[in-house]
Design a protein around this motif. Structure first.
Motif, mmCIF file in Angstrom:
data_model
loop_
_atom_site.group_PDB
_atom_site.id
_atom_site.type_symbol
_atom_site.label_atom_id
_atom_site.label_comp_id
_atom_site.label_asym_id
_atom_site.label_seq_id
_atom_site.Cartn_x
_atom_site.Cartn_y
_atom_site.Cartn_z
ATOM 1 N N GLU A 141 0.767 -1.262 0.065
ATOM 2 C CA GLU A 141 0.209 0.107 0.096
ATOM 3 C C GLU A 141 0.794 1.330 -0.166
ATOM 4 O OE1 GLU A 141 -3.180 0.031 2.463
ATOM 5 O OE2 GLU A 141 -3.554 -2.066 2.443
ATOM 6 N N TRP A 142 2.147 1.138 0.093
ATOM 7 C CA TRP A 142 3.025 2.379 0.222
ATOM 8 C C TRP A 142 4.494 2.207 -0.328
ATOM 9 C CZ3 TRP A 142 7.230 2.894 3.352
ATOM 10 C CH2 TRP A 142 7.344 1.778 4.211
ATOM 11 N N LEU A 143 5.042 1.025 0.112
ATOM 12 C CA LEU A 143 6.393 0.744 -0.453
ATOM 13 C C LEU A 143 6.491 0.059 -1.675
ATOM 14 C CD1 LEU A 143 9.481 0.854 0.519
ATOM 15 C CD2 LEU A 143 8.998 -1.335 1.429
ATOM 16 N N VAL A 144 5.895 -0.903 -2.031
ATOM 17 C CA VAL A 144 5.845 -1.521 -3.459
ATOM 18 C C VAL A 144 4.336 -1.876 -4.066
ATOM 19 C CG1 VAL A 144 6.744 -3.852 -4.473
ATOM 20 C CG2 VAL A 144 7.599 -3.327 -2.235
ATOM 21 N N PRO A 145 4.006 -0.358 -4.317
ATOM 22 C CA PRO A 145 2.437 -0.364 -4.871
ATOM 23 C C PRO A 145 2.070 -1.515 -6.094
ATOM 24 C CG PRO A 145 3.855 1.382 -5.744
ATOM 25 C CD PRO A 145 4.586 0.748 -4.585
ATOM 26 N N TRP A 146 3.110 -2.153 -6.815
ATOM 27 C CA TRP A 146 2.482 -2.901 -7.867
ATOM 28 C C TRP A 146 2.053 -4.070 -7.274
ATOM 29 C CZ3 TRP A 146 5.570 -7.307 -7.849
ATOM 30 C CH2 TRP A 146 6.909 -7.300 -7.181
ATOM 31 N N LEU A 147 2.427 -4.356 -5.855
ATOM 32 C CA LEU A 147 1.973 -5.790 -5.269
ATOM 33 C C LEU A 147 0.531 -5.708 -4.667
ATOM 34 C CD1 LEU A 147 4.993 -6.821 -2.881
ATOM 35 C CD2 LEU A 147 4.007 -8.108 -4.796
ATOM 36 N N TYR A 148 -0.333 -4.651 -4.933
ATOM 37 C CA TYR A 148 -1.422 -4.429 -4.437
ATOM 38 C C TYR A 148 -2.369 -5.129 -5.261
ATOM 39 C CZ TYR A 148 -5.465 -1.976 -2.503
ATOM 40 O OH TYR A 148 -6.678 -1.535 -1.783
ATOM 41 N N GLY A 149 -3.156 -5.805 -4.728
ATOM 42 C CA GLY A 149 -4.104 -6.868 -5.235
ATOM 43 C C GLY A 149 -3.593 -8.247 -5.397
ATOM 44 N N PHE A 150 -2.244 -8.321 -5.009
ATOM 45 C CA PHE A 150 -1.683 -9.720 -5.043
ATOM 46 C C PHE A 150 -1.767 -10.251 -4.124
ATOM 47 C CE2 PHE A 150 2.178 -12.468 -4.988
ATOM 48 C CZ PHE A 150 2.118 -13.184 -6.203
ATOM 49 N N PRO A 151 -2.273 -11.510 -4.029
ATOM 50 C CA PRO A 151 -2.752 -12.198 -2.915
ATOM 51 C C PRO A 151 -1.397 -12.810 -1.936
ATOM 52 C CG PRO A 151 -2.979 -13.786 -4.613
ATOM 53 C CD PRO A 151 -2.601 -12.314 -5.050
ATOM 54 N N LEU A 152 -0.711 -11.996 -1.423
ATOM 55 C CA LEU A 152 0.534 -12.425 -0.849
ATOM 56 C C LEU A 152 0.360 -13.191 0.129
ATOM 57 C CD1 LEU A 152 3.718 -11.945 -0.712
ATOM 58 C CD2 LEU A 152 3.461 -9.786 0.555
ATOM 59 N N LEU A 153 -0.703 -12.668 1.284
ATOM 60 C CA LEU A 153 -0.915 -13.394 2.441
ATOM 61 C C LEU A 153 -1.437 -14.709 2.257
ATOM 62 C CD1 LEU A 153 -2.380 -10.337 4.676
ATOM 63 C CD2 LEU A 153 0.184 -11.379 4.646
ATOM 64 N N TRP A 154 -2.327 -14.695 1.347
ATOM 65 C CA TRP A 154 -2.941 -16.330 0.837
ATOM 66 C C TRP A 154 -1.620 -17.196 0.703
ATOM 67 C CZ3 TRP A 154 -8.057 -17.796 -0.159
ATOM 68 C CH2 TRP A 154 -9.195 -16.831 0.287
ATOM 69 N N ILE A 155 -0.642 -16.662 -0.215
ATOM 70 C CA ILE A 155 0.475 -17.686 -0.624
ATOM 71 C C ILE A 155 1.190 -17.947 0.659
ATOM 72 C CG2 ILE A 155 2.695 -17.500 -2.002
ATOM 73 C CD1 ILE A 155 1.249 -15.804 -3.853
ATOM 74 N N VAL A 156 1.506 -16.953 1.632
ATOM 75 C CA VAL A 156 2.372 -17.390 2.697
ATOM 76 C C VAL A 156 1.565 -18.162 3.611
ATOM 77 C CG1 VAL A 156 3.128 -16.156 4.724
ATOM 78 C CG2 VAL A 156 3.384 -14.894 2.525
ATOM 79 N N THR A 157 0.413 -17.964 3.655
ATOM 80 C CA THR A 157 -0.620 -18.917 4.334
ATOM 81 C C THR A 157 -0.609 -20.346 3.835
ATOM 82 O OG1 THR A 157 -1.967 -17.223 5.232
ATOM 83 C CG2 THR A 157 -2.744 -19.273 5.442
ATOM 84 N N GLY A 158 -0.566 -20.493 2.718
ATOM 85 C CA GLY A 158 -0.418 -21.951 2.002
ATOM 86 C C GLY A 158 0.836 -22.445 2.205
ATOM 87 N N LEU A 159 1.936 -21.920 1.998
ATOM 88 C CA LEU A 159 3.113 -22.366 2.164
ATOM 89 C C LEU A 159 3.426 -22.467 3.672
ATOM 90 C CD1 LEU A 159 5.233 -19.667 0.190
ATOM 91 C CD2 LEU A 159 4.829 -22.184 -0.352
ATOM 92 N N ALA A 160 2.999 -21.946 4.692
ATOM 93 C CA ALA A 160 2.980 -22.316 6.032
ATOM 94 C C ALA A 160 2.100 -23.502 6.365
ATOM 95 C CB ALA A 160 2.295 -21.034 7.125
ATOM 96 N N VAL A 161 1.175 -23.753 5.893
ATOM 97 C CA VAL A 161 0.370 -25.030 5.949
ATOM 98 C C VAL A 161 0.883 -26.182 5.290
ATOM 99 C CG1 VAL A 161 -1.751 -26.212 5.535
ATOM 100 C CG2 VAL A 161 -1.989 -23.812 6.069
ATOM 101 N N VAL A 162 1.567 -25.852 4.367
ATOM 102 C CA VAL A 162 2.290 -26.966 3.740
ATOM 103 C C VAL A 162 3.650 -27.671 4.593
ATOM 104 C CG1 VAL A 162 3.716 -27.688 1.784
ATOM 105 C CG2 VAL A 162 1.657 -26.695 1.521
ATOM 106 N N SER A 163 4.493 -26.366 5.166
ATOM 107 C CA SER A 163 5.502 -26.451 6.090
ATOM 108 C C SER A 163 4.996 -27.189 7.338
ATOM 109 C CB SER A 163 5.839 -25.099 6.147
ATOM 110 O OG SER A 163 7.189 -25.358 7.155
ATOM 111 N N MET A 164 3.858 -26.895 8.033
ATOM 112 C CA MET A 164 3.354 -27.341 9.078
ATOM 113 C C MET A 164 3.135 -28.726 9.061
ATOM 114 S SD MET A 164 0.441 -25.778 11.344
ATOM 115 C CE MET A 164 -0.179 -26.888 12.915
ATOM 116 N N ALA A 165 2.487 -29.216 7.986
ATOM 117 C CA ALA A 165 2.293 -30.613 7.543
ATOM 118 C C ALA A 165 3.515 -31.391 7.597
ATOM 119 C CB ALA A 165 1.240 -30.537 6.367
ATOM 120 N N ILE A 166 4.335 -31.016 7.110
ATOM 121 C CA ILE A 166 5.741 -31.693 6.848
ATOM 122 C C ILE A 166 6.349 -31.698 8.308
ATOM 123 C CG2 ILE A 166 8.001 -31.472 6.075
ATOM 124 C CD1 ILE A 166 6.717 -30.324 3.557
ATOM 125 N N GLU A 167 6.523 -30.585 9.204
ATOM 126 C CA GLU A 167 6.962 -30.557 10.483
ATOM 127 C C GLU A 167 6.263 -31.696 11.510
ATOM 128 O OE1 GLU A 167 8.124 -27.100 12.047
ATOM 129 O OE2 GLU A 167 9.063 -26.067 10.289
#
Length: 439
Positions: free
Chosen positions: A19-45
């Protein structure tokens, strides 16, 4: 890896770079991607036994999170509103899922310290931004503060704000007040130099709070500082002192008559309307995300408690409030369990437990004036306090019984606390309305 990804998620919630530093990321589902990776990592651990899911008997919050998600859906199912159900499933699931992951990964004191450090660093970044807006009239990326004309709030002035969910001066003040006590919990050992560093960080955050000119934030700050001052007293006194402070706030309600401006009176009107709606649908509420449909002008709740019991009814509010209650109970009991610390880690846990109660108390007091029932920072705090009994039990294997008793603390205290809090808030709104309208 799971802890790194969840920590990165927390940083992104605060930092809001798109919303201020990297505006081209606006609308990109960054948090969804991080959550998905965290779920996969948690399943492995979990499969490699590097991580484990806490037993619900020791951590009943796991079932309460599932219950909260179910209650949010039931608030629409009760009205046979399919569209509402569909738009409720995903956001509430994400909130509960991420909180569940935090309960799993915050399994050692070092990770709690890092989480507290994230809160403090992000609060300092926000404070620098707020001070820039106050002194230079622009902050990061050239963002401007909110200008307030001369009037009932005094001479013309500016109010600092941040980005995203902190894009309002009151919301910014709330998170800064929450982070301030945690400034004194970021170091494992106490020393003169470390204390001076903590004081400097707290001072920076304090200056940031004042730039918001938030009355709710200032009230929350006073309450939070009062809790910090009370930490010098015996740990067993803390619940009674918290109860006394809360009751005192209600008794002093009549003194608010001279401070109720037009904005405050409008909020009282919204709360009164919400209470009428709540009485018509007390069990399952009007539906998650439906509050504005029942309030004149489609205005926001500006009260997290009113928002929750109006939208989810008593059924959903019980899960939400019991999560908060267990966080406070768990922190208090963990602090009492290590009242005479034998190691550096136990001494830190005792200090952190008290300061975290002050942090959560500040957040909740300001939530009385803000629509902050279903936001990530609240659920971060629920996890950061909720894991303390488990950590204290691991440190003190000689404890004769668990610090959390699900039947008593969830079934009994949760029910009494949730019903009592609804009555408290309901009557405080009635008193304030009578004061405002001279009834």
């Amino acid at each position: 890896m799971t802890f790194f990804l969840t920590s990165f998620f927390v940083v992104m919630v605060f930092w809001r770079p798109q919303e201020w530093l990297v505006p081209w990321l606006y609308g990109f589902p960054l948090l969804w991607i991080v959550t998905g990776l965290a779920v996969v990592s948690m399943a492995i651990e979990l499969n490699d036994r590097k991580l484990r899911v806490p037993s619900p008997r020791r951590q009943p919050q796991i079932w309460l999170l599932a219950g909260l998600w179910f209650a949010a859906m039931m608030s629409h199912v009760a009205d046979f509103y399919l569209a509402g159900l569909l738009w409720t499933i995903v956001p509430t699931f994400n909130l509960c899922l991420f909180t569940f992951m935090l309960f799993c990964v915050l399994d050692r004191p070092s990770r709690l310290r890092r989480m507290a450090l994230i809160f403090v660093i992000m609060a300092c970044v926000m404070s620098v931004h707020a001070l820039m807006q106050q002194r230079l009239h622009y902050g990061f990326a050239g963002s401007r503060p909110l200008f307030v004309r001369a009037g009932y709030r005094g001479p013309a002035h500016t109010r600092s704000l941040f980005f995203g969910i902190f894009g309002d001066p009151n919301d910014l003040a709330q998170i800064l007040v929450t982070a301030l006590p945690l400034s004194f919990a970021i170091f494992r050992r106490k020393s003169t130099m470390r204390t001076l560093v903590s004081c400097a960080l707290a001072g920076l955050i304090l200056m940031g709070i004042f730039t918001t000119h938030s009355r709710g934030g200032q009230l929350a700050l006073a309450f939070s500082l009062a809790i910090m001052a009370l930490l010098v007293l015996p740990a067993r006194w803390l619940p009674w002192l918290l109860f006394a402070l809360t009751l005192t706030a209600l008794l002093f309600t009549p003194l608010a008559a001279g401070y109720l401006d037009r904005s405050a009176v409008d909020r009282l009107d919204f709360w009164g309307q919400a209470n009428w709606v709540f009485k018509s649908r007390p069990i399952f509420g009007v539906g998650y995300g439906m509050f504005t449909d029942y309030i004149s002008g489609a205005r926001a709740a500006h009260n997290a408690f009113v928002l929750c019991y109006t939208e989810l009814g008593l059924f959903g509010y019980w899960f939400w409030f019991t999560l908060i209650l267990l966080a406070c109970l768990g922190a208090w009991r963990a602090r009492a369990a290590v009242v005479k610390p034998e190691t550096v880690e136990q001494a830190w846990l005792k200090r952190y437990a008290g300061l975290s109660v002050a942090a959560l108390s500040g957040f909740l007091v300001s939530s009385y004036f803000l629509t902050r029932a279903f936001v990530y920072p609240l659920f971060f705090l629920i996890a950061m306090l909720g894991v303390l009994p488990r950590l204290a039990e691991d440190m003190k294997p000689d404890l004769t019984r668990p610090l959390i008793n699900p039947r008593r603390d969830v079934g009994l205290y949760g029910t009494i606390g949730s019903l009592g809090s609804v009555l408290y808030i309901y009557w405080s709104i009635i008193l304030l309305n009578r004061i405002a309208y001279g009834l």
